[in-house]
Write an enzyme that holds these catalytic residues in place. Sequence first.
Site, mmCIF file in Angstrom:
data_model
loop_
_atom_site.group_PDB
_atom_site.id
_atom_site.type_symbol
_atom_site.label_atom_id
_atom_site.label_comp_id
_atom_site.label_asym_id
_atom_site.label_seq_id
_atom_site.Cartn_x
_atom_site.Cartn_y
_atom_site.Cartn_z
ATOM 1 N N GLN A 1 0.816 -1.219 0.000
ATOM 2 C CA GLN A 1 0.000 0.000 0.000
ATOM 3 C C GLN A 1 0.850 1.270 0.000
ATOM 4 O O GLN A 1 0.318 2.359 -0.203
ATOM 5 C CB GLN A 1 -0.954 0.004 1.188
ATOM 6 C CG GLN A 1 -2.021 -1.076 1.079
ATOM 7 C CD GLN A 1 -3.005 -0.963 2.222
ATOM 8 O OE1 GLN A 1 -2.768 -1.502 3.293
ATOM 9 N NE2 GLN A 1 -4.099 -0.244 2.002
ATOM 10 N N LEU B 1 -7.683 1.685 2.967
ATOM 11 C CA LEU B 1 -7.028 2.968 2.686
ATOM 12 C C LEU B 1 -6.662 3.110 1.214
ATOM 13 O O LEU B 1 -6.465 4.221 0.729
ATOM 14 C CB LEU B 1 -5.775 3.129 3.561
ATOM 15 C CG LEU B 1 -6.048 3.169 5.074
ATOM 16 C CD1 LEU B 1 -4.739 3.191 5.848
ATOM 17 C CD2 LEU B 1 -6.908 4.372 5.433
HETATM 18 NI NI NI Z 1 -6.662 -2.382 2.825
#
Ligand code: NI
Length: 215
Positions: free
Chosen positions: A74, A128
Amino acid sequence: MDTSSTTSIPLAERIEELLCTEGPLPIVAAGDPVLRTVAEPYRGQLDDALLHRFVAALRETMLAAPGVGLAAPQVGVPLSIAVVEDRARGPRETLEARSRTPLAFRVLVNPSYEPEGETKSAFFEGCLSVPGWQAVVARHALIRLRAQDEQGQVIDELFTGWPARIVQHETDHLNGTLYLDVARLRSLSTNEAVAEYWSQPTPELAAATLGFELT
Ligand code: NI
């Protein structure tokens, strides 16, 4: 075989570069190939000091977002490392209905999980890397996690309730899976819609109204 230009730069160098900037790291959004790649197992590619700084940056980024888990892909790093931490704040009725108990900060290195038993529980969750949206995911209520911690110590532990959900979500990231792949897509809602219509402790009303199964 190394065929992409991004993986030809050693991971340690890319992480050093990421850490040059102060503050939370930029979070990669859905559509970036790194989120669809199986992360490389961690085998000491970073020296201890760099691993420590990287983990600290992941934690800072997770807390600033704010979120309760963050996987290395991420932030654009395809390594099998994730961090989790949930202070479990919110109305008591909601926390209880979701078995949302505090989860102390953990570093999960090379995690994998398997379900213990058949029971699943379905709740809204978000990511997110998919900002602004939530959807209902039926996840194993009890899992066995195997991983290492930041020091290389073996983790072999049972997780239940909301902590089990967080561990599954983050471990899935390391296998190139997003929660939307396993969500009830008819439950897909903006954060605003969740706040307006679906803030109940459990998603029964959402299931009946939007037309999706909880099990
Ligand atoms: Ni996630």
